[in-house]
Design a protein around this motif. Structure first.
Motif, PDB file in Angstrom:
ATOM      1  N   LEU A   1       0.863  -1.180   0.000  1.00 17.35           N
ATOM      2  CA  LEU A   1       0.000   0.000   0.000  1.00 17.35           C
ATOM      3  C   LEU A   1       0.900   1.231   0.000  1.00 17.35           C
ATOM      4  N   PRO A   2       0.440   2.350  -0.575  1.00  8.03           N
ATOM      5  CA  PRO A   2       1.275   3.555  -0.580  1.00  8.03           C
ATOM      6  C   PRO A   2       1.594   4.001   0.847  1.00  8.03           C
ATOM      7  N   LEU A   3       2.855   4.318   1.081  1.00  2.00           N
ATOM      8  CA  LEU A   3       3.278   4.758   2.414  1.00  2.00           C
ATOM      9  C   LEU A   3       2.476   5.973   2.871  1.00  2.00           C
ATOM     10  N   GLU A   4       2.234   6.909   1.948  1.00  2.00           N
ATOM     11  CA  GLU A   4       1.469   8.109   2.298  1.00  2.00           C
ATOM     12  C   GLU A   4       0.072   7.758   2.806  1.00  2.00           C
ATOM     13  N   VAL A   5      -0.533   6.751   2.183  1.00  2.00           N
ATOM     14  CA  VAL A   5      -1.877   6.311   2.581  1.00  2.00           C
ATOM     15  C   VAL A   5      -1.840   5.691   3.976  1.00  2.00           C
ATOM     16  N   LEU A   6      -0.853   4.854   4.227  1.00  2.00           N
ATOM     17  CA  LEU A   6      -0.724   4.228   5.547  1.00  2.00           C
ATOM     18  C   LEU A   6      -0.523   5.280   6.639  1.00  2.00           C
ATOM     19  N   GLN A   7       0.288   6.287   6.333  1.00  2.00           N
ATOM     20  CA  GLN A   7       0.532   7.339   7.322  1.00  2.00           C
ATOM     21  C   GLN A   7      -0.724   8.170   7.579  1.00  2.00           C
ATOM     22  N   GLN A   8      -1.477   8.432   6.517  1.00  4.11           N
ATOM     23  CA  GLN A   8      -2.728   9.178   6.651  1.00  4.11           C
ATOM     24  C   GLN A   8      -3.734   8.382   7.491  1.00  4.11           C
ATOM     25  N   ALA A   9      -3.825   7.080   7.205  1.00  2.00           N
ATOM     26  CA  ALA A   9      -4.738   6.224   7.969  1.00  2.00           C
ATOM     27  C   ALA A   9      -4.309   6.159   9.438  1.00  2.00           C
ATOM     28  N   GLN A  10      -3.012   6.124   9.655  1.00  3.10           N
ATOM     29  CA  GLN A  10      -2.479   6.087  11.024  1.00  3.10           C
ATOM     30  C   GLN A  10      -2.896   7.339  11.796  1.00  3.10           C
ATOM     31  N   GLU A  11      -2.804   8.486  11.143  1.00  5.64           N
ATOM     32  CA  GLU A  11      -3.173   9.755  11.788  1.00  5.64           C
ATOM     33  C   GLU A  11      -4.647   9.773  12.198  1.00  5.64           C
ATOM     34  N   GLN A  12      -5.497   9.134  11.386  1.00  7.69           N
ATOM     35  CA  GLN A  12      -6.937   9.195  11.621  1.00  7.69           C
ATOM     36  C   GLN A  12      -7.479   7.924  12.267  1.00  7.69           C
ATOM     37  N   PHE A  13      -6.577   6.997  12.604  1.00  9.15           N
ATOM     38  CA  PHE A  13      -7.019   5.676  13.061  1.00  9.15           C
ATOM     39  C   PHE A  13      -7.824   5.736  14.359  1.00  9.15           C
ATOM     40  N   VAL A  14      -7.369   6.506  15.303  1.00 15.59           N
ATOM     41  CA  VAL A  14      -8.015   6.563  16.623  1.00 15.59           C
ATOM     42  C   VAL A  14      -9.150   7.583  16.642  1.00 15.59           C
ATOM     43  N   ASP A  15      -8.942   8.689  15.929  1.00 16.23           N
ATOM     44  CA  ASP A  15      -9.930   9.771  15.956  1.00 16.23           C
ATOM     45  C   ASP A  15     -10.175  10.259  14.532  1.00 16.23           C
ATOM     46  N   TYR A  16     -11.301   9.818  13.937  1.00 10.93           N
ATOM     47  CA  TYR A  16     -11.618  10.182  12.556  1.00 10.93           C
ATOM     48  C   TYR A  16     -12.271  11.559  12.513  1.00 10.93           C
ATOM     49  N   HIS A  17     -11.545  12.537  11.997  1.00 18.43           N
ATOM     50  CA  HIS A  17     -12.051  13.910  11.817  1.00 18.43           C
ATOM     51  C   HIS A  17     -12.736  14.470  13.066  1.00 18.43           C
ATOM     52  N   GLY A  18     -12.131  14.249  14.233  1.00 18.48           N
ATOM     53  CA  GLY A  18     -12.651  14.833  15.465  1.00 18.48           C
ATOM     54  C   GLY A  18     -13.885  14.161  16.023  1.00 18.48           C
ATOM     55  N   ALA A  19     -14.197  12.959  15.528  1.00 20.27           N
ATOM     56  CA  ALA A  19     -15.404  12.258  16.004  1.00 20.27           C
ATOM     57  C   ALA A  19     -15.200  11.592  17.356  1.00 20.27           C
ATOM     58  N   GLY A  20     -13.940  11.501  17.804  1.00 17.83           N
ATOM     59  CA  GLY A  20     -13.662  10.843  19.071  1.00 17.83           C
ATOM     60  C   GLY A  20     -13.682   9.333  18.970  1.00 17.83           C
ATOM     61  N   MET A  21     -13.681   8.828  17.750  1.00 14.84           N
ATOM     62  CA  MET A  21     -13.653   7.374  17.523  1.00 14.84           C
ATOM     63  C   MET A  21     -13.123   7.090  16.122  1.00 14.84           C
ATOM     64  N   SER A  22     -12.728   5.834  15.927  1.00  7.05           N
ATOM     65  CA  SER A  22     -12.225   5.391  14.630  1.00  7.05           C
ATOM     66  C   SER A  22     -13.376   5.192  13.652  1.00  7.05           C
ATOM     67  N   ILE A  23     -13.084   5.246  12.373  1.00 11.00           N
ATOM     68  CA  ILE A  23     -14.094   4.934  11.346  1.00 11.00           C
ATOM     69  C   ILE A  23     -14.611   3.513  11.539  1.00 11.00           C
ATOM     70  N   MET A  24     -13.759   2.626  12.105  1.00 13.78           N
ATOM     71  CA  MET A  24     -14.164   1.232  12.326  1.00 13.78           C
ATOM     72  C   MET A  24     -15.205   1.095  13.433  1.00 13.78           C
ATOM     73  N   GLU A  25     -15.305   2.110  14.269  1.00 13.42           N
ATOM     74  CA  GLU A  25     -16.234   2.058  15.408  1.00 13.42           C
ATOM     75  C   GLU A  25     -17.576   2.714  15.107  1.00 13.42           C
ATOM     76  N   MET A  26     -17.663   3.368  13.963  1.00 13.47           N
ATOM     77  CA  MET A  26     -18.882   4.134  13.640  1.00 13.47           C
ATOM     78  C   MET A  26     -19.981   3.256  13.075  1.00 13.47           C
ATOM     79  N   SER A  27     -21.207   3.689  13.275  1.00 15.95           N
ATOM     80  CA  SER A  27     -22.337   3.048  12.603  1.00 15.95           C
ATOM     81  C   SER A  27     -22.220   3.272  11.105  1.00 15.95           C
ATOM     82  N   HIS A  28     -22.512   2.223  10.336  1.00 11.46           N
ATOM     83  CA  HIS A  28     -22.496   2.393   8.878  1.00 11.46           C
ATOM     84  C   HIS A  28     -23.714   3.189   8.403  1.00 11.46           C
ATOM     85  N   ARG A  29     -24.616   3.491   9.336  1.00 12.11           N
ATOM     86  CA  ARG A  29     -25.766   4.355   9.006  1.00 12.11           C
ATOM     87  C   ARG A  29     -25.471   5.826   9.334  1.00 12.11           C
TER      88      ARG A  29
END
Length: 362
Positions: free
Chosen positions: A15-43
């Motif tokens: 995978l592109p290194l830039e993509v991995l680093q970007q995902a790492q930055e947002q892994f715990v807190d996606y755009h200030g939501a206080g949670m990962s994208i993996m923890e969010m409702s798909h709705r």
């Protein structure tokens, strides 16, 4: 940061290194939501935005018209081998398959479980070292579709051009070369691809399907195995592989930043040719597996005259930071998978290693 391996794995792949680093930055807190994208409702609105934007990016990058659905499914290409004949192969019709190697064979075997099949063309007599000539493809009467595998990862062959199947839908497994080069989507009734080679991590399968084909799903099929189910629900009928879709989103933006598919294709040609040149200029020490006119730009397959030397090549390459150069167990030999995210630097390093190995063992 630790040194990155020269990753030539066939999939899951680099995978592109830039993509991995970007995902790492947002892994715990996606755009200030206080949670990962993996923890969010798909709705949730946040995930729905990711889902819609990822579809839109794919449409833009490949020029996909409103005449097609873009779906994010699960189960990999292996599930699609059965799912598309279940949806498209009516009892009075024939599924036609172009036999180009291991993955085409797997698709055919699943098709046979569903209904009547026929081989439209095959290169089996040549050990699948080439792609059949387009003029050799014979479409049977009553054909429901013609299925091709655009790139065979194991044998290292790739369609250089696609057949014109007229009114018969052309279906392509593009798992290993999607978005590696420009493609005229309008030639196809359906394209499917597991993401884990060129699009993102494993877990999501992209399906681009013409609307009339999606809407003809038999109502007797289980709900989850009908394309119309997923089309009507914008790929959100059930819980999607949300993190994988998010990663595809980032990879698509990375391709965009590189100048789009046309520019990526040029980069792919340049870097893969470094390895092919090392083979062709070796005076026979290395021998390419695929015929020259069928060579893949994604999977470079080659042999050395001695299996002992091949084992030594793999062992020494691993010691120098190369990963994934052992050929698939079904064909042996050596293989370098040079997907979009594999860098020019990695391919240059491999070409240099090959020249040095030949010098010491030739």
């Amino acid at each position: 940061m630790t040194n990155r391996a020269y990753n030539f794995n066939a999939g899951p792949a680099a995978l592109p290194l830039e993509v991995l680093q970007q995902a790492q930055e947002q892994f715990v807190d996606y755009h200030g939501a206080g949670m990962s994208i993996m923890e969010m409702s798909h709705r949730s609105a946040a995930y729905e935005q990711v889902n819609n934007e990822t579809q839109a990016l794919l449409r833009e990058m490949y020029g996909i018209s409103d005449n097609y659905h873009v779906l994010f499914l699960q189960g990999g290409a292996s599930t699609q081998f059965a799912m598309f004949p279940m949806n498209l192969l009516a009892p009075d019709r024939v599924g036609a398959y172009v036999m180009t190697g291991s993955w085409a064979d797997k698709a055919l075997k699943e098709g046979k479980l569903i209904g009547e099949t026929a081989i439209a063309a095959s290169s089996e007599a040549d050990e699948y070292r080439r792609i059949p000539a387009l003029s050799d493809i014979v479409i049977p009467e009553r054909a429901a579709y013609v299925h091709i595998t655009s790139n065979e990862t194991i044998e290292g062959t790739q369609f250089q051009a696609f057949p014109d199947t007229k009114d018969v839908p052309l279906i392509a497994d593009m798992s290993s070369d999607i978005l590696s080069r420009p493609v005229d989507i309008n030639k196809f009734g359906m394209i499917y691809a597991g993401a884990q080679k060129n699009l993102g991590p494993s877990g999501v399968t992209v399906v681009i399907i013409r609307k009339d084909l999606a809407e003809s799903s038999p109502k007797t099929l289980p709900t989850m195995l009908r394309y119309d189910t997923h089309a009507k629900n914008n790929s959100l009928y059930n819980t999607p592989p949300s993190f994988s879709v998010f990663m595809v989103n980032l990879v698509l933006k990375w391709i965009q930043s590189k100048g789009g598919v046309e520019q990526v294709a040029e980069l792919n040609r340049a870097k893969t040719n470094l390895i092919y040149n090392a083979i062709d200029q070796s005076g026979g020490f290395y021998k390419g597996f695929a015929h020259t006119d069928s060579r893949s730009m994604m999977n470079v397959t080659f042999r050395i005259h001695s299996e002992e030397l091949e084992k030594q090549f793999v062992k020494e390459s691993e010691q120098q930071g190369f990963v994934g150069l052992k050929g698939h167990r079904s064909v042996g030999g050596l293989r370098a998978s040079t997907y979009n995210a594999v860098t020019h630097e990695s391919c240059q390093a491999l070409a240099s290693f090959m020249a040095d190995f030949q010098k010491r063992n030739g």
